[in-house]
Design an enzyme around this catalytic site. Sequence first.
Site, short mmCIF file in Angstrom:
data_model
loop_
_atom_site.label_atom_id
_atom_site.label_comp_id
_atom_site.label_asym_id
_atom_site.label_seq_id
_atom_site.Cartn_x
_atom_site.Cartn_y
_atom_site.Cartn_z
N ARG A 136 0.82 -1.23 0.00
CA ARG A 136 0.00 0.00 0.00
C ARG A 136 0.84 1.27 0.00
O ARG A 136 0.37 2.35 0.38
CB ARG A 136 -0.99 0.03 1.16
CG ARG A 136 -2.00 -1.08 1.10
CD ARG A 136 -3.30 -0.72 1.81
NE ARG A 136 -4.19 -1.85 1.80
CZ ARG A 136 -4.28 -2.74 2.77
NH1 ARG A 136 -3.55 -2.61 3.86
NH2 ARG A 136 -5.11 -3.75 2.67
N GLU A 200 9.15 17.69 -25.03
CA GLU A 200 8.57 18.11 -23.74
C GLU A 200 9.28 19.38 -23.22
O GLU A 200 8.68 20.17 -22.49
CB GLU A 200 8.67 16.98 -22.70
CG GLU A 200 8.01 15.66 -23.12
CD GLU A 200 6.53 15.54 -22.75
OE1 GLU A 200 5.86 16.58 -22.60
OE2 GLU A 200 6.06 14.38 -22.62
N LYS A 241 7.84 22.81 -14.26
CA LYS A 241 6.97 21.70 -13.84
C LYS A 241 6.77 21.73 -12.32
O LYS A 241 5.65 21.53 -11.83
CB LYS A 241 7.54 20.36 -14.30
CG LYS A 241 6.61 19.22 -13.90
CD LYS A 241 6.57 18.04 -14.82
CE LYS A 241 5.48 17.07 -14.40
NZ LYS A 241 5.45 15.84 -15.15
N GLU A 251 -4.02 17.70 -10.57
CA GLU A 251 -4.62 18.12 -11.85
C GLU A 251 -6.12 18.42 -11.72
O GLU A 251 -6.93 17.96 -12.53
CB GLU A 251 -4.37 17.06 -12.93
CG GLU A 251 -4.51 17.60 -14.34
CD GLU A 251 -4.21 16.57 -15.41
OE1 GLU A 251 -3.09 16.05 -15.44
OE2 GLU A 251 -5.11 16.28 -16.20
N ASN A 259 -0.50 18.99 -20.28
CA ASN A 259 -1.01 18.02 -21.25
C ASN A 259 -1.07 18.60 -22.67
O ASN A 259 -1.62 17.97 -23.57
CB ASN A 259 -2.42 17.57 -20.82
CG ASN A 259 -2.51 16.08 -20.56
OD1 ASN A 259 -3.39 15.42 -21.10
ND2 ASN A 259 -1.61 15.52 -19.77
N HIS A 266 -1.52 11.15 -27.28
CA HIS A 266 -1.78 9.85 -26.66
C HIS A 266 -2.62 8.95 -27.57
O HIS A 266 -2.41 7.73 -27.62
CB HIS A 266 -2.49 10.02 -25.31
CG HIS A 266 -1.56 10.37 -24.18
ND1 HIS A 266 -2.01 10.73 -22.93
CD2 HIS A 266 -0.20 10.40 -24.10
CE1 HIS A 266 -0.98 10.95 -22.13
NE2 HIS A 266 0.13 10.78 -22.82
N HIS A 280 6.87 8.56 -27.30
CA HIS A 280 5.96 9.49 -26.62
C HIS A 280 6.23 10.95 -27.03
O HIS A 280 5.30 11.69 -27.40
CB HIS A 280 6.09 9.34 -25.11
CG HIS A 280 5.28 10.34 -24.34
ND1 HIS A 280 3.91 10.27 -24.26
CD2 HIS A 280 5.63 11.47 -23.65
CE1 HIS A 280 3.45 11.29 -23.54
NE2 HIS A 280 4.48 12.03 -23.16
N1 LIG Z 1 4.81 10.64 -15.34
C1 LIG Z 1 4.90 11.71 -16.10
O1 LIG Z 1 4.68 12.84 -15.67
C2 LIG Z 1 5.34 11.55 -17.52
C3 LIG Z 1 5.74 12.68 -18.24
C4 LIG Z 1 6.17 12.50 -19.56
C5 LIG Z 1 6.24 11.24 -20.09
N2 LIG Z 1 5.88 10.17 -19.35
C6 LIG Z 1 6.02 8.82 -19.88
O2 LIG Z 1 7.39 8.58 -20.11
C7 LIG Z 1 7.53 7.58 -21.11
C8 LIG Z 1 8.57 8.00 -22.10
O3 LIG Z 1 9.80 8.17 -21.43
P1 LIG Z 1 11.17 8.06 -22.23
O4 LIG Z 1 11.09 8.88 -23.45
O5 LIG Z 1 12.25 8.32 -21.26
O6 LIG Z 1 11.13 6.57 -22.72
P2 LIG Z 1 11.90 5.25 -22.21
O7 LIG Z 1 11.80 5.11 -20.76
O8 LIG Z 1 11.39 4.17 -23.07
O9 LIG Z 1 13.41 5.56 -22.55
C9 LIG Z 1 13.75 5.79 -23.88
C10 LIG Z 1 14.78 4.76 -24.40
O10 LIG Z 1 16.06 5.23 -24.04
C11 LIG Z 1 16.75 4.24 -23.30
N3 LIG Z 1 17.56 4.95 -22.33
C12 LIG Z 1 17.13 5.67 -21.27
N4 LIG Z 1 18.17 6.29 -20.71
C13 LIG Z 1 19.27 5.95 -21.40
C14 LIG Z 1 20.63 6.30 -21.32
N5 LIG Z 1 21.09 7.18 -20.42
N6 LIG Z 1 21.48 5.74 -22.21
C15 LIG Z 1 21.03 4.88 -23.18
N7 LIG Z 1 19.75 4.54 -23.32
C16 LIG Z 1 18.88 5.09 -22.44
C17 LIG Z 1 15.70 3.32 -22.73
O11 LIG Z 1 16.20 2.04 -22.52
C18 LIG Z 1 14.65 3.35 -23.86
O12 LIG Z 1 15.02 2.44 -24.85
C19 LIG Z 1 6.16 7.40 -21.71
O13 LIG Z 1 5.59 6.22 -21.25
C20 LIG Z 1 5.39 8.60 -21.22
O14 LIG Z 1 4.02 8.34 -21.10
C21 LIG Z 1 5.44 10.29 -18.08
O1 LIG Z 2 2.79 15.79 -15.42
C1 LIG Z 2 1.78 16.05 -16.08
O2 LIG Z 2 0.74 16.45 -15.54
C2 LIG Z 2 1.78 15.86 -17.53
O3 LIG Z 2 0.74 15.93 -18.17
C3 LIG Z 2 3.09 15.56 -18.19
C4 LIG Z 2 2.98 14.80 -19.48
O4 LIG Z 2 4.12 15.12 -20.26
C5 LIG Z 2 2.99 13.28 -19.30
O5 LIG Z 2 3.09 12.64 -20.55
C6 LIG Z 2 1.88 12.69 -18.47
O6 LIG Z 2 2.13 11.34 -18.18
C7 LIG Z 2 0.55 12.76 -19.17
O7 LIG Z 2 -0.42 12.65 -18.21
P1 LIG Z 2 -1.82 11.96 -18.43
O8 LIG Z 2 -2.54 12.33 -17.18
O9 LIG Z 2 -2.43 12.57 -19.66
O10 LIG Z 2 -1.60 10.51 -18.59
ZN LIG Z 3 4.31 13.78 -21.94
#
Ligand SMILES: NC(=O)c1ccc[n+]([C@@H]2O[C@H](COP(=O)([O-])OP(=O)(O)OC[C@H]3O[C@@H](n4cnc5c(N)ncnc54)[C@H](O)[C@@H]3O)[C@@H](O)[C@H]2O)c1
Ligand SMILES: O=C(O)C(=O)C[C@@H](O)[C@H](O)[C@H](O)COP(=O)(O)O
Ligand SMILES: [Zn+2]
Length: 383
Positions: A136, A200, A241, A251, A259, A266, A280
């Site tokens: 949890r 981003e 951010k 949010e 967003n 998405h 992404h």
């Molecule tokens: N939680 C949030 O607020 C938020 C915000 C934006 C995006 N996201 C999510 O994040 C994800 C995308 O993240 P991403 O673009 O980092 O993708 P990812 O985690 O898939 O990483 C991108 C690629 O780069 C590689 N990689 C990462 N760091 C590396 C390094 N230092 N050296 C070599 N290779 C490396 C990974 O293995 C992968 O193949 C999506 O799922 C998106 O929805 C979440």
């Molecule tokens: O942190 C946030 O809030 C964002 O919207 C950041 C986005 O870049 C990110 O991709 C986030 O995961 C999207 O949120 P979601 O609520 O649409 O899934």
């Molecule tokens: Zn994003």
Amino acid sequence: MNMPAASASVAPAANRTQLRVGLGERSYDIVIGPGLLAEAGARIAALRPGARVGIVTDHNVADRHLGTVETALREAGLSPTPVLVAPGEKSKCFAVFEEVVDALLAARIERGDLVLALGGGVVGDLAGFAAAALRRGVDFVQAPTSLLAQVDSSVGGKTGINSRHGKNLVGAFHQPILVLADTGALDTLPLREFRSGYAEVAKYGLIDNAPFFAWLERKWQAVFGGGPERIEAIATSCASKAAVVSRDEKETGDRALLNLGHTFGHALEAGAGFSQRLLHGEAVAIGMAQAFRFSAAQGLCAQGDAARVEAHLRSVGLPTRIADIPGALPDTDGLMALIGQDKKVSRGALTFILARGIGQSYIARDVDPSQIRAFLEVERQPS
Ligand SMILES: NC(=O)c1ccc[n+]([C@@H]2O[C@H](COP(=O)([O-])OP(=O)(O)OC[C@H]3O[C@@H](n4cnc5c(N)ncnc54)[C@H](O)[C@@H]3O)[C@@H](O)[C@H]2O)c1
Ligand SMILES: O=C(O)C(=O)C[C@@H](O)[C@H](O)[C@H](O)COP(=O)(O)O
Ligand SMILES: [Zn+2]
């Protein structure tokens, strides 16, 4: 057996930027700079001396950076257990979530211990959700290694996985207790991934910081090149951010601005099967260009602003059009169905982030679906 921390001191370094996400008792630091993975042990031990640490990472990142982190944790008296997943968006799914949670339980990660997300946004979202659910809720630390994760996903506590119904539809708000963004880790990141994260970065300029967007137009080569401008871009992004998240953690209001580009993006990501066909950040780049084109078509913003957004994204090598996505996509009905699952939808009404200009984005509630459908029909025509 958990060992007490051997040494938990961190020498102050000039080349560090430190920001704070202010959320009362859930406040935490974001530390940005080179060499932080080697300091992860001391910095984490300072917060949770002697903890067991489940390090969730993917194979690409493990090959390059896991050794440094494991050594650093052990030297600080922490007990690391790596949990490896396959790289890529497909790992944000129920099956891998179950594997990660099982592995963390097998490693006896207890309340008071930690999950460490070492990797990009996929690992961060997955590990963060596992931490939110495990017993949890256990604490977690973000060690983002992609540009996208350093400027966006490691901050703000959105965690989760995808479902067959769409992107990020299952998850939790669970804030990390620390973010360690080692900018040196970006030296091993492939160019396509760096570009994806850059979308981003540009987003923060487009939302409410026109001078930052103009600065990126002038300095993007230096940001890609790895000079001080790169750290400046990361710090500016994190500061934006952190400010939004501190105002609106869950949010209910203007966090939705983050967003921008994501309602279209998405749907396109899901339509492309969460695959390497469309990363992404690439989807967000197309989605932001679309949000500006839609705004211009509605007479909300100048055509010139939409053209300027597209020109900049294209100049760094990002896609801006549906036609840039290789392979087949769902038809317009299919894309509208995916848009209908967006988490900003309320009682069936669509919410989009639209723009009155660069740096003048706003939340548009109750957008007419027939206008979106007509726009998508036009957007789907080959140019
Ligand atoms: N939680 C949030 O607020 C938020 C915000 C934006 C995006 N996201 C999510 O994040 C994800 C995308 O993240 P991403 O673009 O980092 O993708 P990812 O985690 O898939 O990483 C991108 C690629 O780069 C590689 N990689 C990462 N760091 C590396 C390094 N230092 N050296 C070599 N290779 C490396 C990974 O293995 C992968 O193949 C999506 O799922 C998106 O929805 C979440
Ligand atoms: O942190 C946030 O809030 C964002 O919207 C950041 C986005 O870049 C990110 O991709 C986030 O995961 C999207 O949120 P979601 O609520 O649409 O899934
Ligand atoms: Zn994003």
